[in-house]
Write a protein that holds these residues in place. Sequence first.
Motif, PDB file in Angstrom:
ATOM      1  N   HIS A   3       0.836  -1.207   0.000  1.00  0.00           N
ATOM      2  CA  HIS A   3       0.000   0.000   0.000  1.00  0.00           C
ATOM      3  C   HIS A   3       0.872   1.259   0.000  1.00  0.00           C
ATOM      4  O   HIS A   3       0.623   2.187  -0.769  1.00  0.00           O
ATOM      5  CB  HIS A   3      -0.930  -0.006   1.222  1.00  0.00           C
ATOM      6  CG  HIS A   3      -1.740   1.246   1.377  1.00  0.00           C
ATOM      7  ND1 HIS A   3      -3.024   1.377   0.884  1.00  0.00           N
ATOM      8  CD2 HIS A   3      -1.436   2.445   1.937  1.00  0.00           C
ATOM      9  CE1 HIS A   3      -3.482   2.598   1.148  1.00  0.00           C
ATOM     10  NE2 HIS A   3      -2.534   3.267   1.795  1.00  0.00           N
ATOM     11  N   GLU A   4       1.898   1.279   0.832  1.00  0.00           N
ATOM     12  CA  GLU A   4       2.743   2.483   0.906  1.00  0.00           C
ATOM     13  C   GLU A   4       3.540   2.681  -0.379  1.00  0.00           C
ATOM     14  O   GLU A   4       3.736   3.813  -0.822  1.00  0.00           O
ATOM     15  CB  GLU A   4       3.664   2.428   2.128  1.00  0.00           C
ATOM     16  CG  GLU A   4       2.957   2.278   3.486  1.00  0.00           C
ATOM     17  CD  GLU A   4       1.817   3.264   3.728  1.00  0.00           C
ATOM     18  OE1 GLU A   4       1.806   4.338   3.086  1.00  0.00           O
ATOM     19  OE2 GLU A   4       0.919   2.958   4.535  1.00  0.00           O
TER      20      GLU A   4
ATOM     21  N   HIS B 232       1.530   4.570  -2.834  1.00  0.00           N
ATOM     22  CA  HIS B 232       1.544   6.040  -2.748  1.00  0.00           C
ATOM     23  C   HIS B 232       2.744   6.616  -3.514  1.00  0.00           C
ATOM     24  O   HIS B 232       2.656   7.702  -4.089  1.00  0.00           O
ATOM     25  CB  HIS B 232       1.598   6.491  -1.286  1.00  0.00           C
ATOM     26  CG  HIS B 232       0.296   6.320  -0.569  1.00  0.00           C
ATOM     27  ND1 HIS B 232      -0.905   6.786  -1.067  1.00  0.00           N
ATOM     28  CD2 HIS B 232       0.000   5.729   0.616  1.00  0.00           C
ATOM     29  CE1 HIS B 232      -1.884   6.494  -0.216  1.00  0.00           C
ATOM     30  NE2 HIS B 232      -1.359   5.848   0.813  1.00  0.00           N
TER      31      HIS B 232
ATOM     32  N   GLU C  18      -5.567   6.991  -1.937  1.00  0.00           N
ATOM     33  CA  GLU C  18      -5.735   5.852  -1.019  1.00  0.00           C
ATOM     34  C   GLU C  18      -6.343   4.648  -1.742  1.00  0.00           C
ATOM     35  O   GLU C  18      -5.908   3.509  -1.542  1.00  0.00           O
ATOM     36  CB  GLU C  18      -6.614   6.243   0.173  1.00  0.00           C
ATOM     37  CG  GLU C  18      -6.004   7.307   1.094  1.00  0.00           C
ATOM     38  CD  GLU C  18      -4.678   6.880   1.706  1.00  0.00           C
ATOM     39  OE1 GLU C  18      -4.330   5.683   1.639  1.00  0.00           O
ATOM     40  OE2 GLU C  18      -3.979   7.748   2.255  1.00  0.00           O
TER      41      GLU C  18
ATOM     42  N   HIS D 245      -9.112   7.228   3.266  1.00  0.00           N
ATOM     43  CA  HIS D 245      -9.052   5.767   3.121  1.00  0.00           C
ATOM     44  C   HIS D 245     -10.466   5.203   2.919  1.00  0.00           C
ATOM     45  O   HIS D 245     -10.680   4.265   2.165  1.00  0.00           O
ATOM     46  CB  HIS D 245      -8.448   5.107   4.363  1.00  0.00           C
ATOM     47  CG  HIS D 245      -7.015   5.455   4.611  1.00  0.00           C
ATOM     48  ND1 HIS D 245      -6.633   6.469   5.439  1.00  0.00           N
ATOM     49  CD2 HIS D 245      -5.883   4.927   4.115  1.00  0.00           C
ATOM     50  CE1 HIS D 245      -5.308   6.545   5.453  1.00  0.00           C
ATOM     51  NE2 HIS D 245      -4.831   5.617   4.652  1.00  0.00           N
TER      52      HIS D 245
HETATM   53 ZN   LIG Z   1      -2.402   5.268   2.487  1.00  0.00          ZN
END
Ligand SMILES: [Zn+2]
Length: 364
Positions: free
Chosen positions: A172-173, A176, A205, A257
Amino acid sequence: MMRAAVHLPDGGRGPGRHTVVDLDVLELRAAELVLPEATIRDERGGDLFGDGSLVFDHAQGGGPLVSPELDRQARAFGVVNAAYHTQRALRFVAAVLGRPLPHLVVRIGMHDQPRRWGGGHYRLPGQGAQSDPEAVSPAGEVHLGGGAGFVSTHHTQRYFHAPAHNPAIVSHEVGHHLCRHTADFRLNRLRPPQQQTNKKTALDEGTADVFTAVLLGTPDIYGWHRQAVPEGEQRRRKLDRRWTMAHFQGGRDRDPHTDGTVWASACWTARQRVTEAGFDPGRFDSLLLRGLELAGRDGGKGLAEEALRERRHFSRLVAAMVQVDQHLGPVVLGAMAEHGIHLGISNSDLSRAARAGQDRLVDA
Ligand SMILES: [Zn+2]
């Protein structure tokens, strides 16, 4: 190439299967791995890699209740696991886009004072509430906490939830970092490098979540550490077909989110429809990534509020996505419509229309 033990995604509800894989490492330091595309460091220091091996037991995440030796092992496993998932994600992106993203720094054991931290975030140098007090690389950094709390399931032993052990959080990171260097939803490239904004949009997100689902091969991306949250709750962040624009709220006080689950779910449905239409799911993945790249092109409006507002709109990214692969266009637009997303309409108008439609259904 070095042999490295990691958690490999297995589509299940755990952290993955403990497996030995190949990791492309340039340099091994005491508590740091330098890869061609990223540097992964445990900020708590110590000698983790002194004996030159990258094969460690996960030690059930280590944590405050085990011996220092077991915790050291768990930290070493965490660095290797975070390195593997970072490399995997960045190589996936580079293969689709035909270019690497800027070198990413991943720092583990961050922000553990005064309270232990069990999460992760992506940070750029900047000011304001969501900025870091310490120096951050202008290309972006992933920060992972050292862990907080335990996860237990009926069939597995209690596991200390160290984010570096969790492929979903790492992926997930990295998602970004992908957004920052493609679609750039907050136009950070136009801001001074030390004054970028860390405020995320729902698109940012949601894209990070669907990117995670693609890499993990499951829509229940946080099924391991959020298993206590019912699947039907939005904060479980399962990419479920039930999340439509009728659930989108927007506005400054809304957690991006939560609104992001609508976008992530719509993308996941689109990926399924693409597969059902006889295409390889990778066709959708490349449409998404190349769509992000296209959506990032400079609109020539500078940092005007209008330019920033447009970049928040789901429909703008959909338009870019269908432009890069016109064969898939009708399938993707059909799937988006299932979630109340249509071309050329702002997020708030889409959510109003979706709610009105829902009311009609309830009345009927
Ligand atoms: Zn995030």
